[in-house]
Design a protein around this motif. Structure first.
Motif, short mmCIF file in Angstrom:
data_model
loop_
_atom_site.label_atom_id
_atom_site.label_comp_id
_atom_site.label_asym_id
_atom_site.label_seq_id
_atom_site.Cartn_x
_atom_site.Cartn_y
_atom_site.Cartn_z
N GLN A 84 0.83 -1.21 0.00
CA GLN A 84 0.00 0.00 0.00
C GLN A 84 0.87 1.26 0.00
N ARG A 85 0.32 2.31 -0.53
CA ARG A 85 1.04 3.59 -0.54
C ARG A 85 0.86 4.30 0.81
N GLY A 86 1.97 4.69 1.40
CA GLY A 86 1.90 5.45 2.63
C GLY A 86 1.27 6.81 2.37
N TRP A 87 0.61 7.38 3.37
CA TRP A 87 -0.08 8.67 3.20
C TRP A 87 0.86 9.76 2.72
N TYR A 88 2.12 9.67 3.12
CA TYR A 88 3.11 10.71 2.83
C TYR A 88 3.52 10.72 1.35
N ARG A 89 3.21 9.65 0.61
CA ARG A 89 3.56 9.62 -0.81
C ARG A 89 2.82 10.71 -1.58
N ALA A 90 1.64 11.08 -1.11
CA ALA A 90 0.88 12.15 -1.77
C ALA A 90 1.56 13.50 -1.62
N TYR A 91 2.55 13.59 -0.72
CA TYR A 91 3.28 14.84 -0.50
C TYR A 91 4.68 14.79 -1.09
N GLY A 92 4.93 13.79 -1.93
CA GLY A 92 6.22 13.70 -2.60
C GLY A 92 7.32 13.06 -1.79
N LEU A 93 6.97 12.41 -0.68
CA LEU A 93 7.95 11.76 0.18
C LEU A 93 7.97 10.25 -0.10
N ASN A 96 11.50 5.54 2.01
CA ASN A 96 12.76 5.59 2.74
C ASN A 96 13.07 6.97 3.30
N SER A 97 12.08 7.84 3.31
CA SER A 97 12.24 9.15 3.94
C SER A 97 12.09 9.01 5.46
N TYR A 98 12.54 10.03 6.19
CA TYR A 98 12.35 9.99 7.64
C TYR A 98 10.89 9.83 8.00
N VAL A 99 10.02 10.55 7.31
CA VAL A 99 8.58 10.48 7.62
C VAL A 99 8.06 9.06 7.38
N GLY A 100 8.57 8.40 6.33
CA GLY A 100 8.17 7.02 6.08
C GLY A 100 8.53 6.11 7.24
N TYR A 101 9.71 6.30 7.80
CA TYR A 101 10.13 5.49 8.96
C TYR A 101 9.33 5.86 10.21
N GLU A 102 9.15 7.16 10.44
CA GLU A 102 8.43 7.59 11.64
C GLU A 102 6.99 7.10 11.63
N THR A 103 6.40 7.02 10.44
CA THR A 103 5.02 6.53 10.33
C THR A 103 4.87 5.13 10.90
N ARG A 136 15.74 26.21 -0.97
CA ARG A 136 14.73 27.13 -1.49
C ARG A 136 13.41 26.39 -1.70
N ARG A 137 12.32 27.01 -1.25
CA ARG A 137 10.98 26.45 -1.38
C ARG A 137 10.03 27.52 -1.89
N THR A 138 9.08 27.10 -2.71
CA THR A 138 8.00 28.02 -3.05
C THR A 138 7.05 28.08 -1.86
N ALA A 139 6.16 29.05 -1.88
CA ALA A 139 5.18 29.15 -0.80
C ALA A 139 4.33 27.89 -0.72
N ALA A 140 3.98 27.33 -1.88
CA ALA A 140 3.18 26.10 -1.89
C ALA A 140 3.95 24.93 -1.31
N GLU A 141 5.23 24.82 -1.63
CA GLU A 141 6.06 23.74 -1.09
C GLU A 141 6.20 23.87 0.42
N ARG A 142 6.39 25.09 0.87
CA ARG A 142 6.49 25.31 2.32
C ARG A 142 5.20 24.89 3.02
N GLU A 143 4.06 25.28 2.49
CA GLU A 143 2.79 24.92 3.12
C GLU A 143 2.56 23.42 3.10
N ARG A 144 3.03 22.75 2.05
CA ARG A 144 2.90 21.30 1.99
C ARG A 144 3.72 20.65 3.10
N GLU A 145 4.91 21.16 3.35
CA GLU A 145 5.74 20.60 4.41
C GLU A 145 5.14 20.88 5.79
N VAL A 146 4.55 22.06 5.96
CA VAL A 146 3.88 22.36 7.22
C VAL A 146 2.71 21.41 7.43
N GLU A 147 1.98 21.11 6.36
CA GLU A 147 0.85 20.18 6.47
C GLU A 147 1.33 18.77 6.85
#
Length: 281
Positions: A84-93, A96-103, A136-147
């Motif tokens: 199954q796809r982890g929820w974080y995949r929808a955010y481009g992660l 093997n990302s840290y978030v994938g492990y923390e999940t 460097r992040r766009t405003a949209a990328e920053r908000e995605r990471e905050v989410e």
């Protein structure tokens, strides 16, 4: 609530179990591969968690290794979860990302040197840190990471799939006005509230310690509890981040964290210090 699935941790567990069954049945990779119409390299990658195993192949492996009953039900369910796809995949992660492990983790041990741990940050505090980052992040990328950070924090409040956090926060991080006075005040108020959660143990390492075991950087240890996967350590630094999985390195991280615990204020004293610092603003 986002489910604990889809990361490489599930693939590792499945691979380890399949390897154990193969060895118990008396097969080598070389003898099992032709019987499964698969290459040796593919089976090896599956057993080490580097490649997903589809359910049909897992069924063939269980048949070949004569593993029925509970093994059959448990490992097929695990294969489906790992696919199954982890929820974080929808955010481009990635898995093997840290978030994938923390999940997949059940507990995080974190020593935060210069800033509040991500699991305890308010959104504007996170935004200020992202804006100060050399990446460097766009405003949209920053908000995605905050989410993403906000979604991760929900597990601290979850009854079905809680994440326990033991955090040691350096005194300097309490006094550093990240994001300005208003954000600083909101962050301290949130810390004081979060420290009362049953899933959170928060301690502050007071100023004036001199040399101590973790002056160089903060770090984290992830523990996987019921999954039976070995702990791993993770350290962020000015030039990136490092994942540590070798047992001596992880053992050293746990030892350093335990040493810091003895130097830090008790949780009750830490909350009182947070309250005092907030009152000085």
């Amino acid at each position: 609530m986002e489910k604990r699935n889809g990361s490489s941790i599930r693939r590792r567990i499945l691979g380890r179990r399949l390897r154990e069954l193969r060895e118990l049945a008396g097969y080598t990779l070389e003898s099992a591969a032709p019987a499964l119409d698969a290459s040796v390299s593919r089976l090896s990658r599956i057993e080490t968690g580097q490649q997903k195993a589809d359910v049909h192949l897992v069924k063939s492996m269980l048949d070949l290794f004569d593993a029925g009953g509970d093994h059959w039900t448990e490992l097929l369910a695990l294969a489906r979860e790992a696919g199954q796809r982890g929820w974080y995949r929808a955010y481009g992660l990635g898995d093997n990302s840290y978030v994938g492990y923390e999940t997949e983790a059940t507990q995080v041990l974190e020593y935060a040197l210069g800033f509040v741990p991500g699991l305890l940050q308010v959104p504007d505090y996170s935004r200020a840190l992202y804006d100060a980052s050399p990446m460097r992040r766009t405003a949209a990328e920053r908000e995605r990471e905050v989410e993403v950070r906000t979604i991760r924090q929900r597990r601290l409040h979850s009854e079905d799939d809680p994440l326990r956090l033991a955090a040691i926060l350096d005194d300097a991080a309490l006094r550093n006005p990240v994001g300005g006075r208003e954000t600083h005040c909101a962050q301290l108020a949130h810390l004081h509230t979060a420290a009362e959660l049953p899933t959170v143990t928060l301690q502050v390492l007071p100023a004036g310690q001199g040399a101590h075991p973790a002056l160089a950087s903060g770090f984290m240890v992830l523990r996987f509890g019921d999954l039976g996967e070995p702990d791993m350590a993770y350290a962020e630094h000015a030039l990136g981040a490092t994942l540590l999985e070798k047992e001596p390195e992880v053992t050293l991280a746990r030892l350093k964290f335990d040493q810091l615990r003895t130097l830090a204020l008790a949780p009750v004293e830490s909350r009182e210090l947070i309250r005092r610092v907030a009152g000085e603003l």
